[in-house]
Design an enzyme around this catalytic site. Structure first.
Site, mmCIF file in Angstrom:
data_model
loop_
_atom_site.group_PDB
_atom_site.id
_atom_site.type_symbol
_atom_site.label_atom_id
_atom_site.label_comp_id
_atom_site.label_asym_id
_atom_site.label_seq_id
_atom_site.Cartn_x
_atom_site.Cartn_y
_atom_site.Cartn_z
ATOM 1 N N LYS A 1 0.841 -1.203 0.000
ATOM 2 C CA LYS A 1 0.000 0.000 0.000
ATOM 3 C C LYS A 1 0.878 1.255 0.000
ATOM 4 O O LYS A 1 0.612 2.215 -0.723
ATOM 5 C CB LYS A 1 -0.931 0.007 1.220
ATOM 6 C CG LYS A 1 -2.134 -0.911 1.041
ATOM 7 C CD LYS A 1 -2.898 -1.169 2.318
ATOM 8 C CE LYS A 1 -3.981 -2.221 2.083
ATOM 9 N NZ LYS A 1 -4.602 -2.721 3.305
ATOM 10 N N GLN B 1 -4.694 -1.247 9.544
ATOM 11 C CA GLN B 1 -4.682 -2.599 8.979
ATOM 12 C C GLN B 1 -5.300 -3.591 9.975
ATOM 13 O O GLN B 1 -4.893 -3.659 11.133
ATOM 14 C CB GLN B 1 -3.225 -2.993 8.655
ATOM 15 C CG GLN B 1 -3.081 -4.322 7.956
ATOM 16 C CD GLN B 1 -3.663 -4.339 6.540
ATOM 17 O OE1 GLN B 1 -3.484 -3.398 5.759
ATOM 18 N NE2 GLN B 1 -4.373 -5.395 6.206
ATOM 19 N N ASP C 1 -11.182 3.407 3.993
ATOM 20 C CA ASP C 1 -11.570 1.989 3.937
ATOM 21 C C ASP C 1 -13.091 1.833 3.915
ATOM 22 O O ASP C 1 -13.603 0.757 3.615
ATOM 23 C CB ASP C 1 -11.029 1.260 5.181
ATOM 24 C CG ASP C 1 -9.927 0.273 4.837
ATOM 25 O OD1 ASP C 1 -9.763 -0.049 3.641
ATOM 26 O OD2 ASP C 1 -9.231 -0.166 5.772
#
Ligand code: NAD
Length: 296
Positions: free
Chosen positions: A54, A98, A121
């Site tokens: 990422k 994460q 997200d």
């Protein structure tokens, strides 16, 4: 094989190139790059790989990447105070924590602490509510990537019968909401569903997000259907090797379906591309710079 193979890798590359062009325009207008902060707690090997890729993809798209690696024993308060600092940081447009988090940390509390306008997200309950209400907000990257692939392949999805297998907050539920928003007739199947093969046989669109290797068989697929395989499962390939397979028995499905995504190279590459897209959108909102709704 009769099915077309949907090339998610090529589509994702195009999307990333478009994001990079628009990020350059943003940087010229705002005097700073769009910024994405990624937080990793602990040393889970798979998560470390995701976080590294990422970070690389963010920089490659002309955006600023801020990676925060915290030890596995980090307390919930410590993580929440980092999230609050990132919420207040004007150089950070998107925040991604994460998952999974170590067991001493309540994931829901951490997700709820991220400012909804930086929640790239799309996991914050406010963004989940916006999606369910048909309001603009951030949508989880993987299902949004699936819808992009479906629209690229099929154009208008209106009136099509869709079956989504899996009801997680990350994939299944938002996927079903997005398909409903595209005017599909949507069925959500899960571990308690009775006669899944019969349900799937009615579907023009099948999205499998279960996490069970090759569970969906070729004889479940309606001829000509479009099959999106979200599953990523590592299985034994003999001789001490492993390989990745999806939730769909690819070779069987490809004999019946109209189109199918491969694993790897289907949905997977879309997830990071959409994350970059969401970060670009967040940057425009946070800086008050307009971005046309159809720009990306
Ligand atoms: P999850 O474990 O949270 O959810 C799985 C869902 O499958 C559950 O809702 C459960 O009800 C359903 N299920 C389980 N057994 C079933 C059965 N026998 N029949 C029907 N439904 C059943 O998983 P998730 O986070 O939604 O991920 C699903 C899969 O997608 C995993 O393989 C994951 O690795 C993969 N994934 C891929 C990406 C990507 O970028 N491509 C992103 C997220 C998840």
């Amino acid at each position: 094989m009769t099915a077309a193979v949907i090339d998610g890798k090529a589509f994702a590359e195009k999307l990333r190139a478009r994001v990079a062009d628009l990020a350059e325009d943003f940087t010229a207008a705002a005097g700073r790059r769009p910024g994405l902060a990624v937080v990793l707690v602990g040393e889970d090997p798979a998560s470390s790989v995701y976080v590294r890729s990422k970070g690389k993809a963010t920089e490659a798209a002309g955006m600023a990447s801020f990676t925060h690696r915290l030890p596995a024993e980090t307390s919930q308060d410590e993580l929440l105070s980092l999230v609050r600092r990132l919420n207040a940081d004007p150089l950070v447009d998107g925040i991604l924590v994460q998952l999974p988090l170590p067991k001493q940390i309540d994931e829901d509390a951490v997700i709820a602490a991220i400012h909804p306008d930086k929640d790239v997200d799309g996991f914050h309950p406010i963004n989940a509510g916006r999606l369910a209400s048909g309001l603009p907000g951030f949508v989880p990257c993987t299902p949004l990537g699936c819808v992009m692939l479906l629209k690229e392949r099929l154009g208008d999805l209106s009136g099509l019968d869709a079956v989504v297998i899996g009801r997680s907050n990350i994939v299944g539920k938002p996927m079903a909401q997005l398909l409903l928003g595209e005017s599909c007739t949507v069925t959500i199947a899960h571990s308690r569903t009775r006669d899944l093969p019969a349900l799937v046989r009615r579907a023009d669109i099948v999205v499998a997000a279960v996490g069970r290797p090759e569970m969906v068989r070729g004889d479940w697929i309606k001829p000509g259907a479009t099959v999106i395989d979200v599953g990523i499962n590592r299985v034994d390939a003999g001789e001490g090797k492993t390989k990745l397979v999806g939730d769909v028995a690819f070779a069987e499905a490809a004999e019946v379906a109209g189109a199918v995504t491969p694993v790897p190279g289907g949905v997977g590459p879309m997830t990071i591309a959409v994350l970059l897209r969401n970060t670009l959108v967040a940057a425009h909102r946070n800086a008050g710079i307009p971005l046309a709704a159809d720009a990306i």
